[in-house]
Design a protein around this motif. Structure first.
Motif, mmCIF file in Angstrom:
data_model
loop_
_atom_site.group_PDB
_atom_site.id
_atom_site.type_symbol
_atom_site.label_atom_id
_atom_site.label_comp_id
_atom_site.label_asym_id
_atom_site.label_seq_id
_atom_site.Cartn_x
_atom_site.Cartn_y
_atom_site.Cartn_z
ATOM 1 N N GLN A 142 17.736 83.276 -70.016
ATOM 2 C CA GLN A 142 16.300 82.764 -70.326
ATOM 3 C C GLN A 142 15.104 83.252 -69.399
ATOM 4 O O GLN A 142 13.852 82.883 -69.336
ATOM 5 N N ASN A 143 15.634 84.470 -68.655
ATOM 6 C CA ASN A 143 14.907 85.035 -67.556
ATOM 7 C C ASN A 143 13.994 84.105 -66.690
ATOM 8 O O ASN A 143 12.875 84.253 -66.480
ATOM 9 N N THR A 144 14.652 83.062 -66.297
ATOM 10 C CA THR A 144 13.797 82.152 -65.473
ATOM 11 C C THR A 144 14.328 81.773 -64.219
ATOM 12 O O THR A 144 15.925 81.924 -63.989
ATOM 13 N N VAL A 145 13.880 81.965 -62.970
ATOM 14 C CA VAL A 145 14.230 81.650 -61.707
ATOM 15 C C VAL A 145 13.739 80.217 -61.240
ATOM 16 O O VAL A 145 12.653 79.971 -61.545
ATOM 17 N N TYR A 146 14.673 79.616 -60.593
ATOM 18 C CA TYR A 146 14.179 78.373 -60.014
ATOM 19 C C TYR A 146 14.195 78.320 -58.486
ATOM 20 O O TYR A 146 14.900 79.085 -57.777
ATOM 21 N N LEU A 147 13.487 77.333 -57.802
ATOM 22 C CA LEU A 147 13.584 77.155 -56.350
ATOM 23 C C LEU A 147 13.717 75.529 -56.302
ATOM 24 O O LEU A 147 12.654 74.814 -56.578
ATOM 25 N N GLN A 148 14.840 75.104 -55.774
ATOM 26 C CA GLN A 148 15.305 73.913 -55.643
ATOM 27 C C GLN A 148 14.622 73.543 -54.193
ATOM 28 O O GLN A 148 15.121 74.100 -53.165
ATOM 29 N N MET A 149 13.776 72.593 -53.919
ATOM 30 C CA MET A 149 13.330 72.234 -52.555
ATOM 31 C C MET A 149 13.579 70.921 -52.189
ATOM 32 O O MET A 149 13.048 70.027 -53.004
ATOM 33 N N ASN A 150 14.486 70.770 -51.103
ATOM 34 C CA ASN A 150 14.767 69.166 -50.628
ATOM 35 C C ASN A 150 14.433 69.024 -49.209
ATOM 36 O O ASN A 150 13.933 69.867 -48.918
ATOM 37 N N SER A 151 14.353 67.857 -48.826
ATOM 38 C CA SER A 151 13.910 67.383 -47.427
ATOM 39 C C SER A 151 12.701 68.095 -47.305
ATOM 40 O O SER A 151 12.410 68.851 -45.997
ATOM 41 N N LEU A 152 11.611 68.081 -48.305
ATOM 42 C CA LEU A 152 10.280 68.670 -47.690
ATOM 43 C C LEU A 152 9.587 68.273 -46.775
ATOM 44 O O LEU A 152 9.533 66.803 -46.519
ATOM 45 N N LYS A 153 8.647 69.118 -45.934
ATOM 46 C CA LYS A 153 7.920 68.687 -45.004
ATOM 47 C C LYS A 153 6.388 69.048 -45.219
ATOM 48 O O LYS A 153 6.247 70.070 -46.234
ATOM 49 N N PRO A 154 5.755 68.579 -44.558
ATOM 50 C CA PRO A 154 4.125 68.927 -44.629
ATOM 51 C C PRO A 154 3.862 70.347 -44.539
ATOM 52 O O PRO A 154 3.144 70.930 -45.325
ATOM 53 N N GLU A 155 4.612 70.992 -43.584
ATOM 54 C CA GLU A 155 4.343 72.567 -43.412
ATOM 55 C C GLU A 155 4.943 73.386 -44.796
ATOM 56 O O GLU A 155 4.856 74.622 -44.729
ATOM 57 N N ASP A 156 5.527 72.702 -45.515
ATOM 58 C CA ASP A 156 6.179 73.367 -46.848
ATOM 59 C C ASP A 156 4.716 73.470 -47.712
ATOM 60 O O ASP A 156 4.967 73.993 -48.802
ATOM 61 N N THR A 157 3.583 72.620 -47.490
ATOM 62 C CA THR A 157 2.403 72.614 -48.242
ATOM 63 C C THR A 157 2.035 74.055 -48.541
ATOM 64 O O THR A 157 1.564 74.745 -47.772
ATOM 65 N N ALA A 158 1.894 74.356 -49.828
ATOM 66 C CA ALA A 158 1.397 75.952 -50.149
ATOM 67 C C ALA A 158 1.212 76.371 -51.818
ATOM 68 O O ALA A 158 1.844 75.204 -52.300
ATOM 69 N N VAL A 159 0.704 77.253 -51.945
ATOM 70 C CA VAL A 159 0.919 77.799 -53.474
ATOM 71 C C VAL A 159 2.238 78.583 -53.426
ATOM 72 O O VAL A 159 2.356 79.396 -52.645
ATOM 73 N N TYR A 160 3.005 78.348 -54.443
ATOM 74 C CA TYR A 160 4.349 79.109 -54.517
ATOM 75 C C TYR A 160 4.238 79.743 -56.038
ATOM 76 O O TYR A 160 3.824 79.363 -56.799
ATOM 77 N N TYR A 161 4.790 81.135 -55.437
ATOM 78 C CA TYR A 161 4.848 82.033 -56.654
ATOM 79 C C TYR A 161 6.160 82.860 -56.816
ATOM 80 O O TYR A 161 6.746 82.998 -55.854
ATOM 81 N N CYS A 162 6.440 83.418 -57.797
ATOM 82 C CA CYS A 162 7.788 84.050 -57.805
ATOM 83 C C CYS A 162 6.972 85.587 -58.410
ATOM 84 O O CYS A 162 5.866 85.715 -58.661
#
Length: 114
Positions: A75-95
């Motif tokens: 499906q030409n799809t990439v994923y990012l599983q994010m666990n145990s998130l922290k406030p410093e992970d706050t951002a705009v995410y791009y592939c």
């Protein structure tokens, strides 16, 4: 022209999880060349995770053990599983490809806050 369409972001409490998705419009881009980047307010865009080969991956130190990159090649799809998130992970995410192409998607906002 290649297009990247990211989705899955949102507001989550610290310790929570999110799964980001990125659909790549062109099969001319090798999915194993793809990675996830993020840009926090006032900071430069950084590479967070990428495929190094069909069987190995790279993660920046701050997300090791918490984030996981994987794909559905059919499906030409990439994923990012994010666990145990922290406030410093706050951002705009791009592939994008690694190294990146000039074209970027709109990104998906991830906000980690209580």
């Amino acid at each position: 022209q290649v297009q990247f369409v990211e989705s899955g972001g949102g507001l989550v409490q610290p310790g929570g999880s999110l799964r980001l998705s990125c659909v790549v419009s062109s099969f001319l881009v090798n999915v194993y060349s793809l990675g996830w980047y993020r840009q926090a307010p006032g900071k430069q865009r950084e590479l967070v995770a990428r495929f190094l080969s069909t069987s190995s991956t790279y993660y920046t130190d701050s997300v090791k053990g918490r984030f996981s990159i994987f794909m559905n090649a059919a499906q030409n799809t990439v994923y990012l599983q994010m666990n145990s998130l922290k406030p410093e992970d706050t951002a705009v995410y791009y592939c994008n490809r690694v190294p990146s192409l000039a074209t970027w998607g709109q990104g998906t906002q991830v906000t980690v806050s209580s």
